[in-house]
Each structure stands twice: as C-alpha cells, then as structure tokens.
Design a protein around this motif. Structure first.
Motif, PDB file in Angstrom:
ATOM      1  N   SER A 132       0.821  -1.210   0.000  1.00  0.00           N
ATOM      2  CA  SER A 132       0.000   0.000   0.000  1.00  0.00           C
ATOM      3  C   SER A 132       0.854   1.259   0.000  1.00  0.00           C
ATOM      4  O   SER A 132       0.481   2.279  -0.576  1.00  0.00           O
ATOM      5  CB  SER A 132      -0.934   0.015   1.213  1.00  0.00           C
ATOM      6  N   GLU A 278      -4.398  -5.617  -0.452  1.00  0.00           N
ATOM      7  CA  GLU A 278      -3.284  -4.742  -0.128  1.00  0.00           C
ATOM      8  C   GLU A 278      -2.853  -4.852   1.326  1.00  0.00           C
ATOM      9  O   GLU A 278      -3.551  -5.417   2.159  1.00  0.00           O
ATOM     10  CB  GLU A 278      -3.638  -3.298  -0.469  1.00  0.00           C
ATOM     11  N   SER A 280      -2.246  -2.453   3.624  1.00  0.00           N
ATOM     12  CA  SER A 280      -2.776  -1.550   4.647  1.00  0.00           C
ATOM     13  C   SER A 280      -3.868  -2.255   5.437  1.00  0.00           C
ATOM     14  O   SER A 280      -4.499  -3.200   4.971  1.00  0.00           O
ATOM     15  CB  SER A 280      -3.329  -0.281   4.006  1.00  0.00           C
ATOM     16  N   TYR A 283      -7.714  -3.418   4.948  1.00  0.00           N
ATOM     17  CA  TYR A 283      -7.310  -3.429   3.560  1.00  0.00           C
ATOM     18  C   TYR A 283      -8.506  -3.393   2.610  1.00  0.00           C
ATOM     19  O   TYR A 283      -9.646  -3.666   2.975  1.00  0.00           O
ATOM     20  CB  TYR A 283      -6.424  -4.634   3.247  1.00  0.00           C
TER      21      TYR A 283
END
Length: 402
Positions: A132, A278, A280, A283
C-alpha cells in the motif's frame, strides 16, 4: 442479531435454490452440527462422506447469515503475515498454519470437482498482494523470503511489472498462484444437498435453545420442541458460537462493507483473473464474479450494532468506490450493489478448531478472519480425524490453547 444488511449480494443473485424444513420430530445421529452456512455445510459433507449420520440445524434459512455477505476470496494467505506468526509462535506452528491453508485451497477444488458442483462458481485465481505504501515493500520482501523457506512458492512483482500487467502503480506486490474464488451461497447449498442425498438431515428455522452433555452423548433442545440426540456436536455458528463457548478475549467483531459493479464490457479482463488485496489495514480487496462483475470490499470498522453498521453502507460504498478508482484509474465501471456484514476475527488471525477442555464431546469449527472458508476446509479435516482417534498434523496450529 442480524449478521448482514438487507441486500446481501449472493442472496439477491441466486434466490433460494433449495428449501429445507424446520425440525418437527426428535432425531438421533452420530454428529449434530449447529450452523448451516458454508462452514457447517463443508463440515457436514465431510462427515457424511466418512459414513457419519449428521443432523444440521440453523435458526435462519440455509446460508443466509454471514455466508450470504461473504466476498469469498479463497487464499492461503492469513490476515497476519507468516513472519509475524513466526515471531509470536515459532516457525513450526506458523508454517503449519500457512501450509494448511495452502493445501486446503486445492482440497476444496478437488471436492468441488468430485461432487460435480459446477454451478458454485469455483475458479482458480492468482493472488496479488500489493504494498500500500513504499515503506511496506521491505515487509513484503521479508514475507516472500519466509514463505519460500516454508516451501510456498511466491514471486515479487516490482513497479514495472505491476504497471505492465495490471496498470497499477505500486512499489511492489507478492504474486501467488494458489488462490480461488467461489459463490459461497451456492456452494453451501450444493454441499448440503449431498448431505441430504446420503440420508442425513438439514433443518433450518430451528434454533438450538440448550445443549446438555452427558457421558452417553449430547442432547440439543430446540425452540420448536423436538430434540436431537447425538454422540458428538460440532458448533459451526461463527461468532454466534459465543452462546455455547466463552469467546471473550479471543475474537473481535467487525463490520465489513462491499460493492458489486455492473458486468464489465467484453474485453475488460484487466486483472487476468487475479484477486487483488493490499497491505494496509483495514485493507481493500477486489475480485471478479463469473458474470463479469467486480466485487470490491473491506474498509472494516469495529462492530457496534446492526443499525449503526447499516447506516454506514452508503458512505462506506462511496469510500470503497473512491479507493478502487484510485487503484485502477483507467478502468470504466459502474457500482450496482452495496451491502455490509458482521464478521469476527481472532487476535492472531488464526481460526479456533477442535475440542475445548470445558466442553466434552463438543467440537468447534470457528473459521474467523479474512479466509474463513479455507479455515472451514481445515476444520473439517481436523475434526473428522479426531472423531476416529487420529490427531491431524494441522491441529496444533488451530487449537484453543495454542
């Protein structure tokens, strides 16, 4: 409690492919299963294939709980990185958990083919795990090395690869070929149809009001009056298993959101069949449906109430759309559906599977987390072995006292 909003995608798409009766008389069986979602269906099919007589009970219509809201990405990757689990539990347990998930994707594919469940939408897919932020690249590189040491093949795609193959501008990603997608609602119905064909029973709109355990077996009393007497019990009711076992301190409830697009125009196969997610947290993830739609989901928040969750759908759908358009700016698509569901996740990202000291004769198949369907496949393997006195090599990674 309502586990999903009023318009879960799979139920709208498929309707009710099969109807099951409520329990109207007492029953006896080898194994009773509480929960007729995808977890209970996978468990019951595995048990009946091994020769056990099974009774499945659910207080809702079949598969209309969390299953109807799942976006059903089937991944070996767990919400916690392998390197994190190795640090917490050591290499042996962490690798066992990852390898169990890795092998289970293929186990499910084999089962779908063997049973002829072609309408379940099972399709093998690549998985692309995006960094990310640029600083996440080092973590993904360390993760790739740990997976390779565990015997799991993975390759690193750098920015040029991502731009060329996906038109995605990120610093790097992990590319894996062991993944799949499915229509979880139709898969659950197909599995339970097999259960009934083998002489076992599936009863919905029948709530279990109490469970009594004695030396001779388990008695389930229902809100309709009839009882089920079984030698063993499997609880496959998701976080609602909290009615039968204390889950405090083990799981957190989250509200998750999703949107589905109108079918894309022909030739818009931009992701080459891959599932994308992703690094993060929370996500974003996306995949396509068999009819050419895009499913985009994520942006989880802690659960408060069904009303509070549903009130966020419009805003969360807009946020998911914006995030996805930033990821894929050249793609032309139009949102068509949005919905929300309530899901549980464990603190370490691993499922809880097996027996518990305080609950003799009872097993729990609690596939919490982002890859709950894969965990459910694992649960069926572990519990079926335990019923005949075998200790499955995967069991230690998912036991309650890990």
């Amino acid at each position: 409690m309502d586990l999903v909003s009023s318009q879960p995608f799979w139920l709208l798409k498929n309707g009710l492919p099969e109807l099951y009766p409520p329990l109207e008389r007492d029953e006896r069986c080898d194994v009773a299963v509480i929960g007729a979602g995808i977890t209970g269906a996978l468990m019951a099919e595995k048990l009946t294939s091994a020769g056990h007589k099974v009774i499945v009970l659910d207080r809702r219509d079949v598969a209309t709980g969390s299953t109807s809201a799942s976006t059903a990405l089937l991944q070996y990757e767990i919400d916690r990185h392998l390197i994190e689990l190795e640090e917490q539990y050591g290499e042996e347990l962490a690798r066992t958990a990852y390898l169990a998930c890795y092998e289970s994707v293929s186990l499910l594919e084999e089962r779908v083919k063997r049973l002829g469940l072609d309408d379940s939408g099972f399709v093998s897919r690549d998985s692309i795990y995006l960094a990310s932020r640029p600083r996440d690249a080092k973590v993904l590189e360390a993760e790739a090395a740990a997976r390779e040491r565990a015997g799991i093949p993975v390759e690193i795609w750098h920015r040029a690869d991502l731009l060329d193959r996906l038109a995605v501008d990120r610093s790097c990603a992990l590319h894996s070929t062991r993944g799949a997608q499915v229509d979880p609602y139709l898969l659950a119905h197909g599995l339970l149809e097999e259960v009934v064909k083998r002489g076992s029973g599936v009863y919905d709109r029948t709530a279990v009001s109490s469970v009594e355990v004695t030396r001779s077996g388990v008695t389930l009393r229902t809100d309709r009056g009839p009882v089920v007497r079984a030698k063993r019990l499997v609880v496959a009711a998701g976080y609602e298993a909290g009615k039968f076992i204390d889950l405090r301190g083990r799981v957190d409830l989250n509200s998750s959101f999703a949107i589905a697009s109108e079918p894309l125009a022909a030739g818009a196969g931009w992701w080459r069949g891959a599932m994308i997610w992703e690094s993060s947290r929370p996500y974003l993830y996306c995949r396509e449906v068999s009819d050419g739609r895009i499913l985009v989901g994520g942006d989880d928040v802690p659960f408060r109430t069904p009303a509070a969750r549903d009130a966020m759908i419009k805003a969360k759908a807009s946020r998911l759309e914006r995030r996805f358009r930033r990821m894929m700016p050249a793609l032309e698509w139009e949102p068509a559906f949005s919905w929300a569901g309530t899901f549980a996740e464990t603190r370490d990202g691993l499922a809880y599977i097996g027996s518990c000291r305080d609950h003799p004769l009872c097993y729990f198949a609690l596939g919490f987390g982002g890859n709950g369907i894969v965990f459910s496949v694992i649960a069926a393997e572990i519990i079926c072995d335990d019923l005949v006195g075998k200790v499955h090599p995967w069991a230690k990674a998912f036991r309650f006292d890990r």
